[in-house]
Scaffold this active site. Structure first.
Site, PDB file in Angstrom:
ATOM      1  N   SER A 267       0.693  -1.148  -0.118  1.00 48.62           N
ATOM      2  CA  SER A 267       0.047  -0.122   0.051  1.00 48.62           C
ATOM      3  C   SER A 267       1.006   1.282   0.059  1.00 48.62           C
ATOM      4  CB  SER A 267      -0.812  -0.035   1.224  1.00 48.62           C
ATOM      5  OG  SER A 267      -0.159   0.425   2.509  1.00 48.62           O
ATOM      6  N   ASP A 268       0.380   2.382  -0.461  1.00 47.99           N
ATOM      7  CA  ASP A 268       1.126   3.604  -0.376  1.00 47.99           C
ATOM      8  C   ASP A 268       0.408   4.038   1.140  1.00 47.99           C
ATOM      9  OD1 ASP A 268       2.356   5.799  -0.690  1.00 47.99           O
ATOM     10  OD2 ASP A 268       1.184   6.623  -2.582  1.00 47.99           O
ATOM     11  N   TRP A 269       1.490   4.682   1.588  1.00 43.55           N
ATOM     12  CA  TRP A 269       1.374   5.204   3.144  1.00 43.55           C
ATOM     13  C   TRP A 269      -0.027   5.733   3.424  1.00 43.55           C
ATOM     14  CZ3 TRP A 269       4.982   2.280   1.863  1.00 43.55           C
ATOM     15  CH2 TRP A 269       6.161   2.110   2.644  1.00 43.55           C
ATOM     16  N   GLY A 270      -0.887   5.372   4.014  1.00 46.15           N
ATOM     17  CA  GLY A 270      -2.049   5.701   4.459  1.00 46.15           C
ATOM     18  C   GLY A 270      -3.051   5.502   2.983  1.00 46.15           C
ATOM     19  N   GLY A 271      -2.747   4.466   2.309  1.00 42.81           N
ATOM     20  CA  GLY A 271      -3.744   4.141   1.354  1.00 42.81           C
ATOM     21  C   GLY A 271      -4.763   3.179   1.375  1.00 42.81           C
TER      22      GLY A 271
END
Length: 740
Positions: A267-271
């Site tokens: 995941s992207d950070w906070g995705g």
């Protein structure tokens, strides 16, 4: 379960594989590197508890996830970014950790790499940055990025590889192979349709399947199937109403089922936004989620991640099974065996002269000469007595800022210092600032140490610049964008196509007092140039990293003959860009790609719009003559291939390199198609008077379009043309052929 003796043996096998080799008969399957990875993964998985499996699929710190200490399986450590290895931050914070040995070599931005049009440079880039990541014991590099350049206002375009899916696909493959040759996984991002920063966490992208498959997916497909990337990062935005980090259509249907991807989806950070979607829709590793486990009264906020305690609870209550969990963990274990558990993994190297020189070589090959009236360049060092260097970007550090690609570089040579070093006492160099852009110099605690504070007014700065320019033989204006917010930077998009900080006025005033004015544009995006006809020279300089000044000086003085070609079109005005002509950009809740497949040069040619500078364009200090393209046959079937040949001769007095470009045109089609599309390119070096023959071979794939009704690629019988060009707008010759 392991006995104490076998556990010790497992740990010894990790720490001292050579010393333990004689006892290999006692080594568990997962530690025996002579066994196939599938067997090793299955064996390791069978030994893990539910808690250990859950721990592996989510973060334990800002940039790491747990291994299995009991089994001797190391942690996974990720790092930004695509242009250099990010400095260390504190375990739970973005603040700097305060290390003194994490200053990296900053490599040129990926737009510059794409502008080399040289696959060997992509391999050199990937190998070099992979060595840096390995030395710092990172096993997942969060890059490269291959999202398509849809509009020049996208704040993150500088991290990507241009507007053409074929070019990006060919350049990303060797980059990946170079990184992964070091036992470091390339995590290709951002999958997919991440073409704006405005409302990036919630905007839903609407795009038809043909456009998706022809424009926005090919570079990712090449990364997976040709580059064999070990990891893919999901993007923040939504598609079909689902966030792309847990998107059924993108991750399960396309990435895994259609393309056969065996790697890890990060995941992207906070995705990540939903536990059940994260379980079932293809995500493997969750990082940076905005949850606060401390509000539960827990000691570890990471337990609150969507794929942490909430997932474990669903399993323990019988609401979901463990099939998906085992698949996720198996993929992570596979990555571990390819990286941290690979005893033949090289040691890497960090901050070396060799890496700096690699970065300089890439930079010099990517710099694009856009205009050169009266041969104002190269600078005639020795004949020119006084050079005026004007513009804030001549001295402002560009390795700091821009978002997650911000770096703590070991050093950065400014354009001004690079010119002074190269020219020395052969000419007087006088500097004037000309304009004030951004005087700040820090990002996430990395501080440039530059003091760019300015008390003088705009009028005073302009007058000084005019005076300095008037008394010089040549003026080099070094301006453009920077990595501040709303420019080339993550988080927000640009507000306009024009240059910021009143630079257009400064350039025009300088042109009035000195005809020998060269503008060096430092940016990762196209900019408007209303003064283009008023200046003698224009150079596209990109963000060039550690060796910026030395690379620019080498090209400006002619030590290196420029050979870069634009990886995206420069429009005259924003309305000439399809995304802006066909709709509103950026969308806030919804963004519809009304232009379809007609992006970049495809749109310009369809609408007969003349760009400021065309895709694939770039000048040299020498000249090249093209012969007439020939084909080895006049007609082919879908099972055949066809080859084209064209001779290119260096007709100038200097050695130089030229990128020969092959475009294919479908003369008559049942569906709208671009006038032509890039399907081949080759960069060749030629001595003065030397001639070489360049050959391209294509097959059915280069002739096909994506048929949404059949959900497959289709090549229609009929007439085609192979078009050879020095750019998309500079056609040299054509040859017709037929597909039966």
């Amino acid at each position: 379960m392991f006995s104490r003796k076998s556990t010790l043996a497992a740990l010894l096998a990790i720490a001292m594989p050579g010393a333990y080799a004689q006892q290999k008969t006692d080594v568990p399957v997962y530690l025996d590197d002579s066994q196939p990875i599938t067997k090793r993964v299955a064996d390791a998985l069978s030994r893990m508890t539910l808690e250990e499996k859950i721990a592996m699929i989510h973060a334990q710190s800002k940039f790491s996830s747990p291994g299995v200490p009991r089994l001797g399986i190391p942690e996974n450590w990720t790092t930004d970014g695509p242009h250099g290895i990010r400095p260390e931050v504190l375990w739970d914070e973005w603040s700097q950790a305060g290390w003194t040995n994490d200053s990296c070599i900053a490599f040129p931005a990926l737009t510059c790499l794409a502008a080399t049009w040289n696959k060997d440079m992509a391999l050199l880039y990937g190998t070099s940055i992979g060595e840096e990541a390995r030395y710092r014991n990172k096993n997942i590099l969060l890059g490269p990025g291959v999202n398509m350049y849809r509009t020049p206002l996208n704040g993150r375009n500088f991290e990507y590889m241009g507007e053409d899916p074929f070019l990006a696909g060919k350049m990303v493959v060797p980059y990946i192979k170079g990184v992964q040759s070091n036992g470091v996984a390339a995590c290709v991002k951002h999958f997919a349709l991440n073409n704006q920063e405005t409302e990036r966490h919630g905007v839903n992208v609407n795009v038809d399947d043909r456009t998706l498959y022809e424009i926005y997916l090919p570079a990712f497909k090449a990364a997976v199937q040709e580059g064999q990337a070990w990891a893919i990062m999901g993007s923040y935005n939504k598609y079909k109403g689902e966030h792309c980090c847990h998107n059924q259509y993108l991750l399960n249907d396309i990435l895994r089922k259609e393309w056969g991807f065996e790697g890890v989806v990060v995941s992207d950070w906070g995705g990540v936004h939903d536990t059940r979607q994260a379980i079932f829709n293809g995500l493997d590793m969750e990082f940076g989620s905005w949850t606060n486990g401390l509000s539960w009264g827990k000691s570890n906020a990471y337990d609150a991640y969507y794929l942490a305690k909430p997932y474990q609870h669903l399993i323990q209550t019988g609401e979901v099974g463990t099939k998906e969990l085992d698949e996720k963990v198996s993929r992570i274990l596979r990555l571990s065996f390819l990286t941290t558990m690979n005893k033949n993994r090289p040691f890497g190297s960090f901050g070396t002269e060799a890496h700096a020189l690699a970065g300089r070589r890439i930079a010099t090959e990517g710099i694009v000469l856009l205009q050169n009236k009266n041969n104002v360049l190269p600078l005639q060092v020795g004949s020119v007595k006084k050079i005026a260097v004007i513009g804030e970007n001549a001295l402002k550090m560009m390795t700091v800022g821009g978002g997650s690609s911000s770096l703590k570089a070991r050093y950065e040579v400014s354009p001004l210092d690079g010119l002074k070093k190269r020219i020395g006492t052969q000419a007087e160099i006088v500097f004037a600032r000309g304009y004030v852009g951004d005087a700040s110099g820090n990002y996430n605690g990395v501080v440039t140490g530059q003091n760019l504070a300015e008390k003088r007014s705009k009028a005073e700065l302009l007058e000084e610049a005019r005076t300095v320019a008037k008394n010089a033989d040549v003026v080099i204006f070094i301006g453009g964008l920077n990595k501040s917010d709303f420019q080339d930077s993550e988080g927000n998009d640009r507000k306009s196509l024009g240059l910021p900080y009143g630079q257009d006025t400064v350039i025009r005033e300088l042109a009035k007092v000195n005809k020998n004015l060269v503008v060096v544009n430092i940016s990762g995006n196209a900019v408007a140039m209303p003064w283009a006809n008023e200046v003698a020279g224009i150079v596209q300089g990109w963000f060039l990293g550690t060796e910026t000044g030395n690379a620019l000086a080498a090209v400006l003085t002619g030590d290196v003959n420029p050979s870069g070609k634009l990886p995206f079109s420069f429009p005259v005005k924003l309305e000439d860009v399809a995304a802006h002509a066909k709709g509103e950009f950026p969308g806030t809740k919804e963004e519809t790609y009304n232009e379809g497949i007609f992006t970049g040069y495809r749109w310009h040619e369809k609408q007969q719009i003349k760009p400021l500078f065309a895709f694939g364009y770039g000048l040299s200090y020498t000249t090249f003559q093209y012969g007439k393209v020939t084909a080895d046959k006049k007609s082919i079937t879908a099972a055949d291939s066809i080859s084209f040949a064209v001779t290119v001769k260096n007709t100038g007095k200097r050695a130089g390199a030229e990128t020969v470009q092959l475009y294919i045109s479908d003369v008559k089609s049942s569906v709208p198609r671009p006038v032509k599309e890039l399907k081949g390119f080759e960069k060749i070096s030629l001595e003065p008077g030397e001639e070489k023959t360049v050959r391209f071979t294509i097959g059915k794939n280069a002739l096909s379009f994506f048929d949404t009704a059949k959900h497959d690629w289709v090549a229609e019988a009929g007439e085609f043309e192979a078009v050879i060009g020095a750019s998309s707008a500079d056609v040299k010759s054509k040859v017709a052929f037929t597909l039966q």
